[in-house]
Scaffold this active site. Structure first.
Site, mmCIF file in Angstrom:
data_model
loop_
_atom_site.group_PDB
_atom_site.id
_atom_site.type_symbol
_atom_site.label_atom_id
_atom_site.label_comp_id
_atom_site.label_asym_id
_atom_site.label_seq_id
_atom_site.Cartn_x
_atom_site.Cartn_y
_atom_site.Cartn_z
ATOM 1 N N GLY A 88 -71.800 10.350 -66.964
ATOM 2 C CA GLY A 88 -70.821 11.203 -67.473
ATOM 3 C C GLY A 88 -69.763 11.419 -66.319
ATOM 4 O O GLY A 88 -70.053 11.268 -65.333
ATOM 5 N N HIS A 89 -68.866 12.252 -66.958
ATOM 6 C CA HIS A 89 -67.678 12.514 -66.004
ATOM 7 C C HIS A 89 -68.046 13.374 -64.971
ATOM 8 O O HIS A 89 -68.914 14.385 -65.022
ATOM 9 C CB HIS A 89 -66.731 13.595 -66.905
ATOM 10 C CG HIS A 89 -67.185 14.692 -67.455
ATOM 11 N ND1 HIS A 89 -67.126 16.064 -66.759
ATOM 12 C CD2 HIS A 89 -67.804 15.191 -68.472
ATOM 13 C CE1 HIS A 89 -67.742 16.912 -67.412
ATOM 14 N NE2 HIS A 89 -68.270 16.672 -68.517
ATOM 15 N N ASP A 90 -67.315 13.271 -63.940
ATOM 16 C CA ASP A 90 -67.350 14.061 -62.795
ATOM 17 C C ASP A 90 -68.834 13.946 -62.094
ATOM 18 O O ASP A 90 -69.076 14.795 -60.980
ATOM 19 C CB ASP A 90 -67.035 15.522 -62.848
ATOM 20 C CG ASP A 90 -65.477 15.573 -63.372
ATOM 21 O OD1 ASP A 90 -64.681 15.664 -62.574
ATOM 22 O OD2 ASP A 90 -65.389 15.852 -64.484
ATOM 23 N N ALA B 201 -70.895 16.148 -64.504
ATOM 24 C CA ALA B 201 -70.770 17.126 -63.577
ATOM 25 C C ALA B 201 -72.068 17.395 -62.535
ATOM 26 O O ALA B 201 -72.388 18.389 -62.040
ATOM 27 C CB ALA B 201 -70.173 18.268 -63.788
#
Lengths: 314, 314, 314
Positions: C220-222, C240
């Protein structure tokens, strides 16, 4: 599947070698499965268990392997092997004629829509306005995508159903049921990267307006997803299932086939859904239970050693 | 991996800097892992625990880091680092020389087979007759696909194994073991969209005739799948596992490495298989149990509160 | 996201229709989320609950919907809708301008690096030396890949985050939060086939040096992945989250968002990780527990019938 024109019943009968019982002077508008047929459609049935259901359905023409009572405004198409008749109809009216271009000449692409390199857009695909089709996306023949949709890279729309006819003569083997359905994606939908959405076998797989999916999600054939649903990464939904509006499925949830999840239900990560769920509640576990019940169960399991000690003194 | 010609042992020894112990006047036909080697093959071993097993295997030539007794018709190739010797042999006899064309000139494509846009067909790939290779499929070098196979869009055949040599000098890190094996897919197989099938490290990953897979399925290196198996979406099978004929795995099932699932076994959705399973039975759970046992267990768990009340009166 | 040049605060205020409170004569260096902002950066906040946290963060400029006390070296940008202001900044400073070439002219490709057919390399992508980018890989704009990296076929690097702003006016719907971040992959990383790695929303998704992933993995993102981690096939990690060095996740493990898994932790197959885990231990289960605890629990469950019999005599 809609036919491009109403097809005289005699033409169908001739194609599949059927005897017409009932009104010969009519025309069929399409073929579909029992839950989706409309007046004027063909349906096929080869097991006595389902005869009555098919005859009572909205279908006007029933491809069947035994004479059976039916309402006077309908007709039977009597054949020995209804499944083979279905295959012939699909091959004849929607033959596999793959476009060998990246974007088929028969595809319709809306204004402000961007088709990025390596994407494949098949025959008779329609894509609305203001969409982004990212690199290496594949959209197979006849699929429809609304306005303001985003399809992230590598996603496959309109792959064939995982649907086989089991042949029990030795050795047991599987014969592919030909797909002639579509994927229909409404407006404002976003599909993540690396997803796969199968087309309907003879009906449509539908993704409702405003629904958003993360990456590596699988949606089976003929599944109907409501509006404004959220599916996190690696969710898998089997075929012919219905998800009503505002359903949330967290990561790696699996949903079985031909069931219904009610509006606003929320299913926590890695849960497995084997049967229909009421809307408006939260669920967890594999197999799934209401989340509060499952959480209590987890606590009860931790109390077994204490209970053992109470009983045995050890 | 088969060599293209028998390679004199002296040539191998020179390549990897080995001392030959035993008959120098012979030639090697290939290199493979211990479970798959045949007479004339090379095998490598660097841990005393596996010396005897390698010497007793069908391999004729053993790359080893210590002199050890061996039958007179075999030979040892003595080196300090057998793993590095293996890597050198792979790099020399099957160097990575990627085709930069969509369909390599050395690929052989059967009659009536359709290769759709964006598909990549690597060097020395063989595809049989009457296959459909959908858009953006990737088939890497040396893979073999039989007749009447369907590979749906975006699927990857012949990716490298997830196989690393752990280096425990600080910091701990992983060195890739080079793959030189293949994927071999027999006749009448259908692979869904977005699947990944790794090639064997030095042997073959095999998919038996008539097997059907849904979308987003992962098959690890050197795994052998029997005939007429069914794998639903998002199934994952680790490396070097054997599935006998007619095995059914439902959605999101995970199977661990180097085990065997017997013929006709059926594993329900989301189950996890950590060890071998007998054929002909149904299984469920993570870790998996026989389905009937698991179902009873689920009921027993629900009776803990009642049992607690019996014991404590609360 | 770093701006290409320091941007005068007055220019930002004019773009988003903000009133500046505090020092007007300064310039912003970028925009980022609260955990990643640095001195000179913008951050946005629209909920009073997070006001103080944002004002205390490293960010120098706070886009906010209510005047609030702040240190004298900082400034507020007062707007009615901070989320919309963020979207305007992204659209202005990093507009979506897709390259329509397979390899963008602004991409920088290192020596000895092979880009195979069908791969897409977007604008301002940097790929180091001695990498293999397999067929049909997609690397979206601004991503960075180090030296000696292998990206297997069909993998997507830099897809947009699954991140939406919930609009509770009827009907409930979701507005996409625009991504402007990157994926940064360090040296000696191998990513399997069919993986998806989302870019940061405004920061970076980071894959540490020496990490190896099998096929169909989702990141996933970040999310920040440490060095020398191993992720087996079909692992999914939400946004995150932080994985420290040498973490091992076996097949089909799912990890929730914004948590931390400590260095050297090992999580067995199919486990689900809902909260942070200490390093150096082994874990199993969904939800996850220490593996030894979970194994004992499995044994205790099997003893319920025996306990029942002790209590009831049946």
């Amino acid at each position: 599947m809609r036919f491009e024109r109403p097809v005289p019943l005699t033409e169908i009968a001739s194609l599949i070698g059927a005897t017409i019982i009932g009104n010969k002077n009519s025309a069929a508008t399409g073929i579909n499965e029992i839950h989706k047929v409309e007046e004027g459609d063909l349906v096929f049935v080869d097991h006595p268990k389902y005869y009555q259901k098919c005859i009572d359905s909205a279908a006007t023409f029933i491809i069947i392997n035994q004479p059976t009572d039916f309402p006077s405004h309908k007709a039977l198409l009597l054949v020995e092997q209804p499944f083979e008749a279905y295959q012939k109809i699909v091959q004849h009216f929607r033959p596999f004629m793959p476009s060998m271009k990246n974007v088929s000449d028969s595809a319709i692409i809306g204004e402000q829509t961007v088709i990025m390199p390596g994407a494949y857009v098949g025959n008779h695909v329609t894509i609305g306005n203001n969409c982004i089709i990212y690199p290496n996306v594949v959209i197979m023949d006849h699929c429809i995508i609304g306005d303001n949709c985003i399809i992230q890279a590598g996603t496959i729309i309109g792959s064939d159903a995982f649907y086989y006819n089991k042949k029990t003569n030795r050795p047991v083997h599987y014969k592919k049921m030909l797909s002639c359905g579509r994927v229909v994606i409404e407006n404002d939908v976003e599909i993540g990267a690396g997803c796969t959405i199968d087309r309907g076998v003879s009906g449509d797989t539908l993704i409702g307006a405003g629904t958003k999916m993360d990456n590596l999600v699988h949606i089976g054939h003929d599944t109907v997803v409501g509006k404004n649903c959220l599916f996190a990464a690696q969710v898998g939904i089997a075929g012919a299932t219905t998800l009503e509006d505002n359903v949330i499925l967290w990561g790696q949830v699996g949903v079985s086939k031909t069931l219904t999840i009610g509006a606003g239900a929320e299913v926590y990560a890695q849960s497995g859904v084997p049967a229909s769920l009421d809307g408006g509640k939260k669920y967890f576990g594999s197999p799934v239970q209401e989340a509060a019940v499952k959480m209590k169960e987890i606590v009860w399991i931790k109390r077994i050693p204490e209970l053992w000690k109470k009983v045995t003194g050890e």
